[in-house]
Write a protein that holds these residues in place. Structure first.
Motif, PDB file in Angstrom:
ATOM      1  N   ASP A   1       0.864  -1.169   0.000  1.00  0.00           N
ATOM      2  CA  ASP A   1       0.000   0.000   0.000  1.00  0.00           C
ATOM      3  C   ASP A   1       0.911   1.232   0.000  1.00  0.00           C
ATOM      4  OD1 ASP A   1      -1.370   2.330   1.160  1.00  0.00           O
ATOM      5  OD2 ASP A   1      -3.032   0.959   1.551  1.00  0.00           O
ATOM      6  N   GLY A   2       0.894   1.985  -1.093  1.00  0.00           N
ATOM      7  CA  GLY A   2       1.835   3.087  -1.243  1.00  0.00           C
ATOM      8  C   GLY A   2       1.723   4.138  -0.167  1.00  0.00           C
ATOM      9  N   ALA A   3       0.488   4.527   0.178  1.00  0.00           N
ATOM     10  CA  ALA A   3       0.285   5.578   1.171  1.00  0.00           C
ATOM     11  C   ALA A   3       0.749   5.135   2.550  1.00  0.00           C
ATOM     12  CB  ALA A   3      -1.186   5.981   1.214  1.00  0.00           C
ATOM     13  N   GLU A   4       0.437   3.908   2.940  1.00  0.00           N
ATOM     14  CA  GLU A   4       0.838   3.416   4.256  1.00  0.00           C
ATOM     15  C   GLU A   4       2.350   3.212   4.330  1.00  0.00           C
ATOM     16  OE1 GLU A   4       0.865   2.111   8.161  1.00  0.00           O
ATOM     17  OE2 GLU A   4      -0.573   3.318   7.015  1.00  0.00           O
ATOM     18  N   ALA A   5       2.932   2.683   3.258  1.00  0.00           N
ATOM     19  CA  ALA A   5       4.385   2.484   3.236  1.00  0.00           C
ATOM     20  C   ALA A   5       5.101   3.825   3.320  1.00  0.00           C
ATOM     21  CB  ALA A   5       4.796   1.733   1.971  1.00  0.00           C
ATOM     22  N   GLN A   6       4.593   4.804   2.608  1.00  0.00           N
ATOM     23  CA  GLN A   6       5.198   6.136   2.660  1.00  0.00           C
ATOM     24  C   GLN A   6       5.108   6.713   4.070  1.00  0.00           C
ATOM     25  OE1 GLN A   6       3.191   9.770   0.950  1.00  0.00           O
ATOM     26  NE2 GLN A   6       4.886   9.632  -0.515  1.00  0.00           N
ATOM     27  N   ARG A   7       3.943   6.538   4.722  1.00  0.00           N
ATOM     28  CA  ARG A   7       3.764   7.055   6.080  1.00  0.00           C
ATOM     29  C   ARG A   7       4.761   6.420   7.032  1.00  0.00           C
ATOM     30  NH1 ARG A   7       1.962   5.908  10.803  1.00  0.00           N
ATOM     31  NH2 ARG A   7       1.442   3.749  10.244  1.00  0.00           N
ATOM     32  N   GLN A   8       4.912   5.088   6.957  1.00  0.00           N
ATOM     33  CA  GLN A   8       5.827   4.404   7.860  1.00  0.00           C
ATOM     34  C   GLN A   8       7.283   4.769   7.558  1.00  0.00           C
ATOM     35  OE1 GLN A   8       5.261   0.244   8.716  1.00  0.00           O
ATOM     36  NE2 GLN A   8       3.021   0.356   8.546  1.00  0.00           N
ATOM     37  N   ALA A   9       7.623   4.918   6.292  1.00  0.00           N
ATOM     38  CA  ALA A   9       8.993   5.277   5.935  1.00  0.00           C
ATOM     39  C   ALA A   9       9.362   6.655   6.485  1.00  0.00           C
ATOM     40  CB  ALA A   9       9.168   5.246   4.415  1.00  0.00           C
ATOM     41  N   ARG A  10       8.455   7.602   6.336  1.00  0.00           N
ATOM     42  CA  ARG A  10       8.753   8.969   6.776  1.00  0.00           C
ATOM     43  C   ARG A  10       8.777   9.112   8.288  1.00  0.00           C
ATOM     44  NH1 ARG A  10       5.631  12.755   2.196  1.00  0.00           N
ATOM     45  NH2 ARG A  10       6.937  12.022   0.461  1.00  0.00           N
ATOM     46  N   ALA A  11       8.204   8.155   8.992  1.00  0.00           N
ATOM     47  CA  ALA A  11       8.241   8.167  10.460  1.00  0.00           C
ATOM     48  C   ALA A  11       9.280   7.196  11.013  1.00  0.00           C
ATOM     49  CB  ALA A  11       6.859   7.813  11.010  1.00  0.00           C
ATOM     50  N   ASN A  12      10.077   6.594  10.141  1.00  0.00           N
ATOM     51  CA  ASN A  12      10.975   5.511  10.520  1.00  0.00           C
ATOM     52  C   ASN A  12      12.296   6.036  11.104  1.00  0.00           C
ATOM     53  OD1 ASN A  12      12.448   3.166  10.748  1.00  0.00           O
ATOM     54  ND2 ASN A  12      12.522   2.737   8.550  1.00  0.00           N
ATOM     55  N   PRO A  13      12.563   5.828  12.405  1.00  0.00           N
ATOM     56  CA  PRO A  13      13.811   6.332  12.987  1.00  0.00           C
ATOM     57  C   PRO A  13      15.067   5.705  12.374  1.00  0.00           C
ATOM     58  CG  PRO A  13      12.660   4.882  14.531  1.00  0.00           C
ATOM     59  CD  PRO A  13      11.717   5.136  13.401  1.00  0.00           C
ATOM     60  N   HIS A  14      14.969   4.459  11.894  1.00  0.00           N
ATOM     61  CA  HIS A  14      16.121   3.841  11.235  1.00  0.00           C
ATOM     62  C   HIS A  14      16.469   4.597   9.950  1.00  0.00           C
ATOM     63  CE1 HIS A  14      16.221   0.311  13.851  1.00  0.00           C
ATOM     64  NE2 HIS A  14      14.903   0.265  13.770  1.00  0.00           N
ATOM     65  N   PHE A  15      15.432   4.982   9.200  1.00  0.00           N
ATOM     66  CA  PHE A  15      15.683   5.719   7.968  1.00  0.00           C
ATOM     67  C   PHE A  15      16.132   7.144   8.270  1.00  0.00           C
ATOM     68  CE2 PHE A  15      14.051   7.916   4.013  1.00  0.00           C
ATOM     69  CZ  PHE A  15      15.072   7.426   3.209  1.00  0.00           C
ATOM     70  N   HIS A  16      15.631   7.741   9.325  1.00  0.00           N
ATOM     71  CA  HIS A  16      16.101   9.068   9.725  1.00  0.00           C
ATOM     72  C   HIS A  16      17.605   9.036   9.993  1.00  0.00           C
ATOM     73  CE1 HIS A  16      11.798  10.038  11.369  1.00  0.00           C
ATOM     74  NE2 HIS A  16      11.829   9.932  10.050  1.00  0.00           N
ATOM     75  N   ALA A  17      18.084   7.955  10.599  1.00  0.00           N
ATOM     76  CA  ALA A  17      19.524   7.830  10.864  1.00  0.00           C
ATOM     77  C   ALA A  17      20.315   7.769   9.565  1.00  0.00           C
ATOM     78  CB  ALA A  17      19.795   6.598  11.715  1.00  0.00           C
ATOM     79  N   VAL A  18      19.780   7.072   8.558  1.00  0.00           N
ATOM     80  CA  VAL A  18      20.428   7.013   7.242  1.00  0.00           C
ATOM     81  C   VAL A  18      20.478   8.410   6.626  1.00  0.00           C
ATOM     82  CG1 VAL A  18      20.207   6.140   4.879  1.00  0.00           C
ATOM     83  CG2 VAL A  18      19.773   4.618   6.821  1.00  0.00           C
ATOM     84  N   GLN A  19      19.394   9.154   6.740  1.00  0.00           N
ATOM     85  CA  GLN A  19      19.357  10.512   6.201  1.00  0.00           C
ATOM     86  C   GLN A  19      20.378  11.409   6.895  1.00  0.00           C
ATOM     87  OE1 GLN A  19      14.827  10.528   6.741  1.00  0.00           O
ATOM     88  NE2 GLN A  19      15.087  11.991   5.097  1.00  0.00           N
ATOM     89  N   ARG A  20      20.487  11.303   8.208  1.00  0.00           N
ATOM     90  CA  ARG A  20      21.448  12.131   8.935  1.00  0.00           C
ATOM     91  C   ARG A  20      22.881  11.778   8.544  1.00  0.00           C
ATOM     92  NH1 ARG A  20      17.723  11.132  13.141  1.00  0.00           N
ATOM     93  NH2 ARG A  20      19.066   9.519  14.040  1.00  0.00           N
ATOM     94  N   THR A  21      23.139  10.494   8.338  1.00  0.00           N
ATOM     95  CA  THR A  21      24.467  10.082   7.883  1.00  0.00           C
ATOM     96  C   THR A  21      24.788  10.719   6.532  1.00  0.00           C
ATOM     97  OG1 THR A  21      24.354   7.969   9.052  1.00  0.00           O
ATOM     98  CG2 THR A  21      25.873   8.102   7.178  1.00  0.00           C
ATOM     99  N   GLY A  22      23.795  10.734   5.636  1.00  0.00           N
ATOM    100  CA  GLY A  22      24.011  11.305   4.321  1.00  0.00           C
ATOM    101  C   GLY A  22      24.281  12.798   4.349  1.00  0.00           C
TER     102      GLY A  22
END
Length: 303
Positions: free
Chosen positions: A254-275
């Motif tokens: 589900d694109g909308a739900e996956a997008q919501r979880q990705a944007r709230a994902n602390p693991h992905f936030h850490a990847v963004q901060r590293t970048g």
């Protein structure tokens, strides 16, 4: 930028820096068409992006996904990164070419910009061949998005071009280095593409940083404020494209739900901060991290 300009306190001219980078390019550059084995089989048990770098890693959706879905998500995210890279390098090349009409055709700075143009053209070809090889449709701008991409090439001039170059190159560079560090789980093709790009982009990043350091002291207060804050617009652009709904829909989610979880994902936030870490430190160092930009990068979880 003038050909005779020097870095404050260093006595090293822009021409000297350009000549050194030209020599480095002559010693170590690649031709992806022949330097990559495009016919080598893809490994069935390896990711295209390390799983811990996936935008959904650690989310409830990730836990529900099959191993095959996780492999496929990594394939789509890899192609998304490469597609964005092609868009940006296209814009950068257009901006460099337009600027050259105002530069001396015999200056080492111009010679290096032409060398960078060649590098970026080969990178676009390499990314396109890689997308073709992994068998996934690129994520390509259409309609208003395509018009915005084309318009950016007209905006990037002088110091704005170097800031844009770093926003476009350094975040991807840091993510690519992370892929190489976690390379045991990653496709050999991906590792080779990342290795070539990281090696050549290091020179481009040095050239852009040098341009900013030289120009920043001569900026008017208004232009300095604009440069220090407008780059924050890149934060939302990255977040939107890193977590596009179509990316997840291709995996059967589900694109909308996956997008919501990705944007709230602390693991992905850490990847963004590293970048963003290296670029953020540099912008702070040269006094070009304005309050508005800082808020925008923080709001999108890059700070």
């Amino acid at each position: 930028m003038t050909i005779s300009s020097t870095m404050p306190g260093s006595g090293t001219s822009r021409e000297d820096i350009s000549l050194r980078l030209l020599k480095g390019s002559a010693k170590k550059s690649y031709e992806p068409v022949v330097d990559i084995d495009w016919d080598a089989p893809l490994a069935e048990d390896k990711y295209f992006v390390p799983p811990q770098m996936s935008s959904l890693y650690g989310t409830p959706l990730w836990e529900q996904m099959s191993q095959q879905q996780r492999f496929e998500l990594s394939r789509q995210e890899f192609v998304n990164y490469l597609s964005m890279g092609i868009w940006f390098e296209n814009m950068l090349n257009q901006s460099l070419l337009r600027g050259m009409i105002h530069s001396s055709p015999t200056a080492h700075t111009t010679f290096y910009e032409l060398t960078e143009l060649g590098d970026e053209a080969r990178h676009m070809l390499m990314f396109g061949r890689a997308i073709e090889r992994v068998g996934v449709e690129p994520f390509w701008p259409t309609g208003n998005a395509a018009r915005r991409v084309n318009a950016m090439a007209f905006v990037f001039r002088g110091p704005m071009l170097w800031i844009a170059a770093l926003v476009g190159e350094e975040i991807f560079d840091a993510l690519q280095r992370r892929i190489l560090e976690d390379g045991d789980d990653v496709q050999p093709l991906v590792q080779r593409v990342m290795r070539i790009h990281v090696t050549e982009e290091a020179r481009h990043i040095q050239f852009a940083r040098d341009g900013i350091r030289r120009d920043v002291g001569s900026l008017s207060p208004r232009m300095r404020w604009l440069l220090a804050n407008l780059h924050g617009l890149g934060a939302r652009l990255y977040l939107q494209n890193f977590t596009r709904r179509g990316l997840y829909q291709r995996v059967g989610l589900d694109g909308a739900e996956a997008q919501r979880q990705a944007r709230a994902n602390p693991h992905f936030h850490a990847v963004q901060r590293t970048g963003f870490a290296s670029l953020g430190d540099f912008l702070d160092d040269v006094g070009l991290m304005g309050p508005m930009a800082r808020r925008m990068w923080k709001r999108s979880h890059f700070l």
